[in-house]
Design a protein around this motif. Structure first.
Motif, short mmCIF file in Angstrom:
data_model
loop_
_atom_site.label_atom_id
_atom_site.label_comp_id
_atom_site.label_asym_id
_atom_site.label_seq_id
_atom_site.Cartn_x
_atom_site.Cartn_y
_atom_site.Cartn_z
N GLU A 1 0.83 -1.21 0.00
CA GLU A 1 0.00 0.00 0.00
C GLU A 1 0.87 1.26 0.00
O GLU A 1 0.57 2.24 -0.70
CB GLU A 1 -0.93 -0.03 1.22
N LYS A 2 1.96 1.22 0.78
CA LYS A 2 2.85 2.38 0.82
C LYS A 2 3.56 2.57 -0.52
O LYS A 2 3.82 3.71 -0.94
CB LYS A 2 3.87 2.21 1.94
N ALA A 3 3.87 1.48 -1.21
CA ALA A 3 4.50 1.59 -2.53
C ALA A 3 3.58 2.31 -3.50
O ALA A 3 4.03 3.15 -4.29
CB ALA A 3 4.86 0.21 -3.06
N VAL A 4 2.29 2.01 -3.46
CA VAL A 4 1.35 2.69 -4.35
C VAL A 4 1.28 4.17 -4.02
O VAL A 4 1.32 5.03 -4.91
CB VAL A 4 -0.05 2.05 -4.24
N SER A 5 1.22 4.52 -2.73
CA SER A 5 1.20 5.92 -2.33
C SER A 5 2.46 6.65 -2.79
O SER A 5 2.41 7.80 -3.25
CB SER A 5 1.08 6.03 -0.80
N MET A 6 3.61 5.96 -2.69
CA MET A 6 4.87 6.55 -3.13
C MET A 6 4.86 6.80 -4.64
O MET A 6 5.34 7.85 -5.11
CB MET A 6 6.03 5.63 -2.74
N LEU A 7 4.30 5.88 -5.42
CA LEU A 7 4.24 6.07 -6.86
C LEU A 7 3.36 7.27 -7.23
O LEU A 7 3.70 8.04 -8.13
CB LEU A 7 3.72 4.81 -7.54
N VAL A 8 2.24 7.41 -6.53
CA VAL A 8 1.38 8.57 -6.78
C VAL A 8 2.14 9.86 -6.48
O VAL A 8 2.09 10.84 -7.25
CB VAL A 8 0.10 8.49 -5.92
N ALA A 9 2.90 9.86 -5.38
CA ALA A 9 3.71 11.04 -5.05
C ALA A 9 4.79 11.27 -6.09
O ALA A 9 5.08 12.42 -6.46
CB ALA A 9 4.33 10.86 -3.66
N LEU A 10 5.38 10.19 -6.60
CA LEU A 10 6.49 10.31 -7.54
C LEU A 10 6.06 10.95 -8.86
O LEU A 10 6.78 11.81 -9.40
CB LEU A 10 7.11 8.93 -7.78
N VAL A 11 4.91 10.56 -9.38
CA VAL A 11 4.48 11.18 -10.64
C VAL A 11 4.20 12.67 -10.41
O VAL A 11 4.41 13.49 -11.31
CB VAL A 11 3.26 10.47 -11.25
N GLY A 12 3.75 13.02 -9.20
CA GLY A 12 3.54 14.43 -8.88
C GLY A 12 4.84 15.20 -8.80
O GLY A 12 4.90 16.37 -9.22
N VAL A 13 5.88 14.59 -8.27
CA VAL A 13 7.18 15.25 -8.17
C VAL A 13 7.73 15.55 -9.57
O VAL A 13 8.23 16.66 -9.84
CB VAL A 13 8.18 14.37 -7.39
N TRP A 14 7.61 14.60 -10.48
CA TRP A 14 8.07 14.82 -11.84
C TRP A 14 7.27 15.93 -12.51
O TRP A 14 7.83 16.78 -13.24
CB TRP A 14 7.96 13.54 -12.66
N GLU A 15 5.94 15.98 -12.27
CA GLU A 15 5.12 17.03 -12.87
C GLU A 15 5.51 18.40 -12.33
O GLU A 15 5.62 19.37 -13.10
CB GLU A 15 3.64 16.75 -12.57
#
Length: 410
Positions: A392-406
């Motif tokens: 579950e934390k991995a999914v949350s991290m991925l959502v955050a990661l695409v935001g960081v790139w944006e």
């Protein structure tokens, strides 16, 4: 479906790869999961999602921002390792794990204990998933697959999360070193990538072994065993002597750790007339591979010198290289990941991989690609397990990661 529900569904599909096969993929059964994933992505609305003839799955989540953002790919592999059976996997969900030893029901001799796996302590009070005792679980790498699928589902349902174009890639045959053999990078169309193929929560890996394979072929002299005196030269015995001459307390997987390299005999076959020995050679320093290979060759030549009528071929094949050699040129990939980890409350733990991933090959193919955590533990074994919290934390991290790139776009 939740990420746990996805995961428990995917691991029940047998996708074990075969190192002895020359087909692509090495086993046709891998395509069953690939086709399922493609259909699920289509159902999410990813119009270009498809599985190709080689078992690769490609899909695109279109950009929803006006910024110019590099195209990022998330990648995991669908196959499981040949080391342990992947047939009839029965995943078991233990709710509210209490810290006790877990006796796997289909083989009570298989016990997952905190003594052997101290990371279990971090999961007391949370849910964990194991296999039943007769097979591996398949968290390597169906945990990564489930996490990427959950990311795709989340982004399609939450347009308020701004992101650039995201590519999804699922590969076959990673476990047998052929995960990129038939990959079409032009069709993928990504600038940078991340594999999800790592372990503990918060780990980030941008360094792997460099790897070669060695095949030693020994040619003996055959004769009828009833009339073989002073004629027969047994290739199998020579092969056995070469193995016996390897150092016993160093230079092997069972005697090394950290940044130490090794030479590992992996497969032996043959007859009295001809025998082959297959080795894998590993080191974090690419230059040391040649040193290891020369040492191995010297050992073999010393043995062969006692059998002047026997001959030997010593063949070296490059397998993959340390991805750090590429990734050090693109520090922002790691920086963005570190920011995403921090946003979901994680500290980054950098560690080298004593192995390789698709990211190794992708990096040298022109797609720089470090490795992110999934939560998988005790991989390639009947003790394999994973915590629901980590997925579950991995999914949350991925959502955050695409935001960081944006946010870093312009």
């Amino acid at each position: 479906m939740t990420v746990v529900e996805r995961f428990m569904r995917y691991v029940q599909i047998d996708t074990q790869s075969d190192p002895q096969s020359n087909t692509h993929p090495s086993t046709a059964k891998q395509k069953q999961l690939s086709q399922l994933l493609a259909s699920e992505l289509l159902a999410m609305g990813l119009a270009d999602a498809h599985a190709d003839a080689f078992g690769y799955v490609y899909a695109t989540i279109p950009s929803n921002t006006n910024k110019k953002v590099p195209v990022i790919c998330f990648c995991s592999h669908v196959d499981t390792a040949p080391d342990c059976s992947g047939t009839h996997v029965k995943p078991i969900l233990y709710m509210d794990y209490n810290g006790n030893d877990i006796v796997l029901p289909d083989d009570p001799s298989q016990v997952i204990s905190m003594k052997d796996y101290p990371y279990l302590k971090e999961h007391i009070g949370n849910s964990i998933i194991t296999a039943s005792g007769l097979t591996l679980l398949g968290a390597d790498d169906k945990a990564g697959v489930a996490e990427i699928m959950s990311l795709a589902d989340h982004l399609t349902k939450h347009p308020e999360v701004k992101h650039g174009t995201i590519k999804i890639l699922f590969t076959p045959d990673e476990e047998v070193g052929k995960g990129t053999a038939k990959l079409d990078l032009r069709k993928l169309g990504a600038d940078f990538a991340y594999t999800l193929d790592g372990g503990e929560l918060g780990t980030f890996e941008d360094e792997t072994f460099s790897a070669d394979g060695v095949v030693i072929t020994i040619n003996g002299v055959i004769a009828h065993p009833g009339y073989a005196k002073n004629k027969l030269v047994n290739a199998l015995k020579i092969a056995g002597e070469i193995l016996a001459a390897l150092p016993g307390n160093e230079w092997s997987p069972e005697t090394t750790d950290g940044k130490q390299g090794f030479v590992h005999p992996l497969h032996m076959e043959g007859l009295a007339e001809k025998a082959t020995l297959e080795f894998i050679i590993r080191d974090f320093d690419t230059k040391q591979l040649a040193v290891h290979e020369q040492k191995l060759k010297k050992i073999a030549e010393t043995v062969l010198a006692r059998y002047p009528r026997a001959t030997m071929q010593f063949e070296v094949q490059e397998q993959y290289r340390n991805m750090k050699e590429v990734l050090d040129r693109y520090p922002h990939i790691a920086q963005h990941a570190a920011t995403a980890y921090e946003r979901v409350g994680l500290s980054v733990t950098r560690e080298p991989i004593r192995g390789g991933t698709d990211g190794s090959r992708l990096s040298f193919m022109g797609l720089p690609c470090p490795n992110l955590f999934t939560g998988m533990q005790a991989i390639h074994s009947k003790h394999e397990w994973i915590g629901a919290r980590d997925m579950e934390k991995a999914v949350s991290m991925l959502v955050a990661l695409v935001g960081v790139w944006e946010e870093a776009g312009n």
